[in-house]
Design a protein around this motif. Sequence first.
Motif, mmCIF file in Angstrom:
data_model
loop_
_atom_site.group_PDB
_atom_site.id
_atom_site.type_symbol
_atom_site.label_atom_id
_atom_site.label_comp_id
_atom_site.label_asym_id
_atom_site.label_seq_id
_atom_site.Cartn_x
_atom_site.Cartn_y
_atom_site.Cartn_z
ATOM 1 N N GLN A 1 -16.778 3.298 0.739
ATOM 2 C CA GLN A 1 -17.402 2.006 1.162
ATOM 3 C C GLN A 1 -17.839 2.492 2.726
ATOM 4 O O GLN A 1 -18.490 1.734 3.293
ATOM 5 C CB GLN A 1 -16.558 0.921 1.380
ATOM 6 C CG GLN A 1 -15.737 0.502 0.228
ATOM 7 C CD GLN A 1 -16.565 -0.072 -0.948
ATOM 8 O OE1 GLN A 1 -17.642 -0.932 -0.374
ATOM 9 N NE2 GLN A 1 -16.716 0.414 -1.999
ATOM 10 N N LEU A 2 -17.501 3.769 2.972
ATOM 11 C CA LEU A 2 -17.584 4.132 4.621
ATOM 12 C C LEU A 2 -19.437 4.663 4.520
ATOM 13 O O LEU A 2 -19.798 5.273 3.631
ATOM 14 C CB LEU A 2 -16.860 5.198 5.007
ATOM 15 C CG LEU A 2 -15.438 4.812 4.991
ATOM 16 C CD1 LEU A 2 -14.670 6.120 5.452
ATOM 17 C CD2 LEU A 2 -15.421 3.781 6.156
ATOM 18 N N GLN B 1 -11.688 5.212 -3.145
ATOM 19 C CA GLN B 1 -12.205 3.919 -3.107
ATOM 20 C C GLN B 1 -12.582 3.168 -1.593
ATOM 21 O O GLN B 1 -13.693 2.939 -1.780
ATOM 22 C CB GLN B 1 -11.317 2.981 -4.091
ATOM 23 C CG GLN B 1 -11.578 3.102 -5.422
ATOM 24 C CD GLN B 1 -10.740 1.742 -6.067
ATOM 25 O OE1 GLN B 1 -9.844 1.104 -5.765
ATOM 26 N NE2 GLN B 1 -11.577 1.202 -6.974
ATOM 27 N N ASP B 2 -11.624 3.446 -1.016
ATOM 28 C CA ASP B 2 -11.903 3.047 0.469
ATOM 29 C C ASP B 2 -13.137 3.946 1.044
ATOM 30 O O ASP B 2 -13.955 3.550 1.779
ATOM 31 C CB ASP B 2 -10.666 3.267 1.288
ATOM 32 C CG ASP B 2 -9.557 2.159 0.816
ATOM 33 O OD1 ASP B 2 -9.922 1.148 0.150
ATOM 34 O OD2 ASP B 2 -8.421 2.191 1.155
ATOM 35 N N ALA B 3 -12.976 5.189 0.744
ATOM 36 C CA ALA B 3 -13.911 6.016 1.417
ATOM 37 C C ALA B 3 -15.463 5.997 0.913
ATOM 38 O O ALA B 3 -16.291 6.266 1.714
ATOM 39 C CB ALA B 3 -13.741 7.645 1.311
ATOM 40 N N PHE C 1 -7.337 5.734 -4.476
ATOM 41 C CA PHE C 1 -7.174 4.254 -3.537
ATOM 42 C C PHE C 1 -7.996 5.067 -2.440
ATOM 43 O O PHE C 1 -8.856 4.265 -1.882
ATOM 44 C CB PHE C 1 -5.776 4.036 -3.461
ATOM 45 C CG PHE C 1 -4.989 3.398 -4.431
ATOM 46 C CD1 PHE C 1 -5.715 2.560 -5.424
ATOM 47 C CD2 PHE C 1 -3.954 3.261 -4.374
ATOM 48 C CE1 PHE C 1 -5.112 2.093 -6.461
ATOM 49 C CE2 PHE C 1 -3.064 2.328 -5.497
ATOM 50 C CZ PHE C 1 -3.776 1.773 -6.469
ATOM 51 N N LEU C 2 -7.593 6.070 -1.994
ATOM 52 C CA LEU C 2 -8.344 6.670 -0.632
ATOM 53 C C LEU C 2 -9.800 6.833 -1.049
ATOM 54 O O LEU C 2 -10.532 6.419 -0.041
ATOM 55 C CB LEU C 2 -7.578 8.015 -0.338
ATOM 56 C CG LEU C 2 -6.264 7.957 0.187
ATOM 57 C CD1 LEU C 2 -5.788 9.383 0.686
ATOM 58 C CD2 LEU C 2 -6.038 6.858 1.373
ATOM 59 N N LYS D 1 0.804 -1.373 0.215
ATOM 60 C CA LYS D 1 0.160 0.000 0.140
ATOM 61 C C LYS D 1 0.771 1.360 0.022
ATOM 62 O O LYS D 1 0.279 2.491 0.103
ATOM 63 C CB LYS D 1 -0.976 -0.071 1.250
ATOM 64 C CG LYS D 1 -1.931 -0.943 1.000
ATOM 65 C CD LYS D 1 -2.784 -1.107 2.552
ATOM 66 C CE LYS D 1 -4.050 -2.013 2.159
ATOM 67 N NZ LYS D 1 -4.751 -1.842 3.325
ATOM 68 N N GLY E 1 -21.778 2.116 -2.681
ATOM 69 C CA GLY E 1 -20.150 2.118 -2.377
ATOM 70 C C GLY E 1 -19.379 2.171 -3.801
ATOM 71 O O GLY E 1 -17.991 1.839 -3.760
ATOM 72 N N ILE F 1 -11.077 12.244 6.130
ATOM 73 C CA ILE F 1 -9.679 11.384 5.940
ATOM 74 C C ILE F 1 -9.119 12.541 5.633
ATOM 75 O O ILE F 1 -8.986 13.395 4.831
ATOM 76 C CB ILE F 1 -9.949 10.606 4.893
ATOM 77 C CG1 ILE F 1 -10.790 9.616 4.887
ATOM 78 C CG2 ILE F 1 -8.479 9.911 4.581
ATOM 79 C CD1 ILE F 1 -11.205 8.673 3.897
#
Length: 201
Positions: free
Chosen positions: A105-106, A101-103, A98-99, A62, A157, A113
């Motif tokens: 899902q929240l 994509q993760d966000a 990438f950040l 990562k 998502g 962030i």
Amino acid sequence: MNRTETRWELFETPEVASLDSTAAEPIGLLYRRWNETELVTEVIFAHPEPHRISSVITLEGKRWTTSRFVEDGTDPVIINAEDLIEEEDAIPAYMEFFLLQDAAQLEDSDHTISYHVITPSDPHGIAEDASMWQPEAGTWEIETNGDLASTHWVEEGQIVRSDWQGVVSRPVSPDEAVRTLKGIIDDDELSSLLAHETAGD
């Protein structure tokens, strides 16, 4: 297994008013390809004038190790993570994907962030304050040094639309991207990118 993924997005005229609008005019391509060892980003505009950006970020898990950035065929700007002397969490701007994509899902709309970002065209690798937050459910904004950089809409998502301060993009299938951009972007370039879809990992 080092699985490779891709994401194709059409850049369209900013007059698009809704997610399902069919009145948009395609003006370029935002292409990403990534796996555990690299993130490749190609930004290709045909209108209002030809413009091309290529970014290759070398990864170890990562973390990033090297950023290589080329704009309109100029000499590459290369930044090595080990040479940075400040802000160990700093990432090249194209890694914000990438950040985000993760966000996406929240489910907590109060989540923010915070991190530091590097402009890939800056050979000095000076880090700037950056953050992602939700002004409302289903929407994420990215700010750099307190200024709005981009806005992204999320459904189930998934990032379904982005506004890059003057131009919008939306994800499409590789075939739709090639079909829509045929004659707008160089066909050989599109074929080269499409080849990665069937080349295997």
